[in-house]
Design an enzyme around this catalytic site. Structure first.
Site, PDB file in Angstrom:
ATOM      1  N   PRO A  10      29.577  51.806  -4.396  1.00 29.78           N
ATOM      2  CA  PRO A  10      28.598  52.891  -4.438  1.00 29.78           C
ATOM      3  C   PRO A  10      27.540  52.827  -3.338  1.00 29.78           C
ATOM      4  CG  PRO A  10      28.272  51.334  -6.247  1.00 29.78           C
ATOM      5  CD  PRO A  10      29.583  51.011  -5.617  1.00 29.78           C
ATOM      6  N   ASN A  11      27.248  54.005  -2.835  1.00 30.62           N
ATOM      7  CA  ASN A  11      26.203  54.258  -1.831  1.00 30.62           C
ATOM      8  C   ASN A  11      26.581  53.814  -0.418  1.00 30.62           C
ATOM      9  OD1 ASN A  11      24.264  55.383  -3.728  1.00 30.62           O
ATOM     10  ND2 ASN A  11      24.146  53.301  -4.535  1.00 30.62           N
ATOM     11  N   ARG A  18      21.246  55.013   5.288  1.00 29.54           N
ATOM     12  CA  ARG A  18      20.725  54.330   4.097  1.00 29.54           C
ATOM     13  C   ARG A  18      20.010  53.040   4.507  1.00 29.54           C
ATOM     14  NH1 ARG A  18      24.260  50.650  -0.044  1.00 29.54           N
ATOM     15  NH2 ARG A  18      22.556  50.228  -1.476  1.00 29.54           N
ATOM     16  N   TYR A  23      20.699  47.612   6.124  1.00 29.38           N
ATOM     17  CA  TYR A  23      22.166  47.691   6.230  1.00 29.38           C
ATOM     18  C   TYR A  23      22.669  47.995   7.639  1.00 29.38           C
ATOM     19  CZ  TYR A  23      21.832  47.633   1.175  1.00 29.38           C
ATOM     20  OH  TYR A  23      21.563  47.257  -0.114  1.00 29.38           O
ATOM     21  N   ASN A  74      33.673  45.278  -0.656  1.00 30.83           N
ATOM     22  CA  ASN A  74      32.222  45.256  -0.760  1.00 30.83           C
ATOM     23  C   ASN A  74      31.909  46.059  -2.021  1.00 30.83           C
ATOM     24  OD1 ASN A  74      29.498  45.543  -0.694  1.00 30.83           O
ATOM     25  ND2 ASN A  74      29.374  46.047   1.485  1.00 30.83           N
ATOM     26  N   ALA A  77      26.480  47.626  -5.363  1.00 27.62           N
ATOM     27  CA  ALA A  77      25.669  47.270  -6.543  1.00 27.62           C
ATOM     28  C   ALA A  77      26.521  46.724  -7.698  1.00 27.62           C
ATOM     29  CB  ALA A  77      24.875  48.485  -7.004  1.00 27.62           C
ATOM     30  N   HIS A  80      26.868  42.909  -8.772  1.00 23.33           N
ATOM     31  CA  HIS A  80      25.929  42.179  -9.621  1.00 23.33           C
ATOM     32  C   HIS A  80      26.108  42.481 -11.103  1.00 23.33           C
ATOM     33  CE1 HIS A  80      24.435  41.674  -5.622  1.00 23.33           C
ATOM     34  NE2 HIS A  80      24.120  42.960  -5.521  1.00 23.33           N
ATOM     35  N   ASP A  87      37.529  41.544 -13.484  1.00 23.53           N
ATOM     36  CA  ASP A  87      38.795  41.443 -14.222  1.00 23.53           C
ATOM     37  C   ASP A  87      39.941  42.099 -13.453  1.00 23.53           C
ATOM     38  OD1 ASP A  87      37.495  40.100 -16.222  1.00 23.53           O
ATOM     39  OD2 ASP A  87      37.558  41.737 -17.681  1.00 23.53           O
ATOM     40  N   GLU A  98      35.230  38.938  -0.477  1.00 20.05           N
ATOM     41  CA  GLU A  98      34.061  39.780  -0.777  1.00 20.05           C
ATOM     42  C   GLU A  98      33.152  39.818   0.446  1.00 20.05           C
ATOM     43  OE1 GLU A  98      32.219  39.131  -4.626  1.00 20.05           O
ATOM     44  OE2 GLU A  98      30.237  39.252  -3.712  1.00 20.05           O
ATOM     45  N   HIS A 100      29.456  41.461   2.157  1.00 18.99           N
ATOM     46  CA  HIS A 100      28.193  42.200   2.055  1.00 18.99           C
ATOM     47  C   HIS A 100      27.581  42.315   3.438  1.00 18.99           C
ATOM     48  CE1 HIS A 100      28.372  41.970  -2.253  1.00 18.99           C
ATOM     49  NE2 HIS A 100      28.688  40.696  -2.123  1.00 18.99           N
ATOM     50  N   LEU A 101      27.085  43.496   3.749  1.00 13.27           N
ATOM     51  CA  LEU A 101      26.434  43.710   5.044  1.00 13.27           C
ATOM     52  C   LEU A 101      25.146  42.902   5.137  1.00 13.27           C
ATOM     53  CD1 LEU A 101      27.077  47.495   4.873  1.00 13.27           C
ATOM     54  CD2 LEU A 101      27.849  46.111   6.804  1.00 13.27           C
ATOM     55  N   SER A 102      24.337  42.977   4.082  1.00 10.16           N
ATOM     56  CA  SER A 102      23.072  42.239   4.058  1.00 10.16           C
ATOM     57  C   SER A 102      23.312  40.851   3.463  1.00 10.16           C
ATOM     58  CB  SER A 102      22.047  43.011   3.212  1.00 10.16           C
ATOM     59  OG  SER A 102      22.470  43.053   1.853  1.00 10.16           O
ATOM     60  N   ARG A 107      17.471  38.310  -0.557  1.00 14.04           N
ATOM     61  CA  ARG A 107      16.850  39.527  -1.080  1.00 14.04           C
ATOM     62  C   ARG A 107      16.363  39.302  -2.519  1.00 14.04           C
ATOM     63  NH1 ARG A 107      20.643  44.419   0.035  1.00 14.04           N
ATOM     64  NH2 ARG A 107      18.691  45.505  -0.455  1.00 14.04           N
ATOM     65  N   ARG A 111      20.156  40.223  -6.884  1.00 13.44           N
ATOM     66  CA  ARG A 111      21.309  40.326  -5.963  1.00 13.44           C
ATOM     67  C   ARG A 111      21.970  38.972  -5.730  1.00 13.44           C
ATOM     68  NH1 ARG A 111      20.900  45.607  -3.934  1.00 13.44           N
ATOM     69  NH2 ARG A 111      18.738  46.271  -3.854  1.00 13.44           N
TER      70      ARG A 111
END
Ligand code: DQA
Length: 146
Positions: A10-11, A18, A23, A74, A77, A80, A87, A98, A100-102, A107, A111
């Site tokens: 999402p997002n 954003r 990001y 990725n 949200a 978390h 699953d 996995e 993550h950009l950040s 943070r 997170r």
């Protein structure tokens, strides 16, 4: 041809506008373009999917069973919170990385927990768009060299 599914949660469709200070300025299209170019170079095929919906992401992971050999995810949200994504990754049984950009460890405290990391081969966090490319190279190693 060995195929890798690249999933974005999402997002991430808003990347580029954003919170660019968090990001970066790359868009999701920049990421998919760079990943497709690298994939061609290292002998992988890639499929991209982004969704804001947890259920659609679960279905995409299930859809990879039998059609893809690895997953880059990725979960955004949902990283978390999502037992369902964890699953699904465990059920698919495909090597997953996995991304993550950040840097999720630099943070907010919420997170710092990932529901999905434990069922992935590894996690790359904080390296921006390069994280996806490093994940592709890692999966190429896992899938081609065993
Ligand atoms: C993110 C980090 C998550 O905490 C956040 O919810 C995102 C993006 C990242 O790529 O840095 O949406 O996964």
């Amino acid at each position: 041809m060995t195929k890798v599914l690249i999933l974005n949660g999402p997002n991430l469709n808003l990347l580029g506008r954003r919170e660019p200070e968090v990001y970066g300025s790359h868009t999701l299209a920049d990421i998919s373009g760079a990943a497709a170019a690298l994939a061609a170079e290292i002998g992988l095929e890639v499929e991209f999917f982004q969704s804001n919906s947890e259920g659609e992401l679960v279905e995409a992971i299930q859809g990879a069973i039998g059609s893809c050999q690895g997953i880059i995810i990725n979960p955004a949200a949902y990283t978390h919170t999502s037992v369902a994504l964890r699953d699904a990754l465990a059920a698919a049984g495909l090597p997953a990385v996995e991304v993550h950009l950040s840097n999720i460890y630099g943070r907010e405290d919420f997170r710092k927990t990932s529901m999905t990391a434990a069922v992935c081969r590894g996690v790359i966090t904080g390296l921006g768009i390069d994280g996806y490319l490093l994940a592709l190279r890692a999966l190429a190693g896992i899938l081609h060299e065993g």
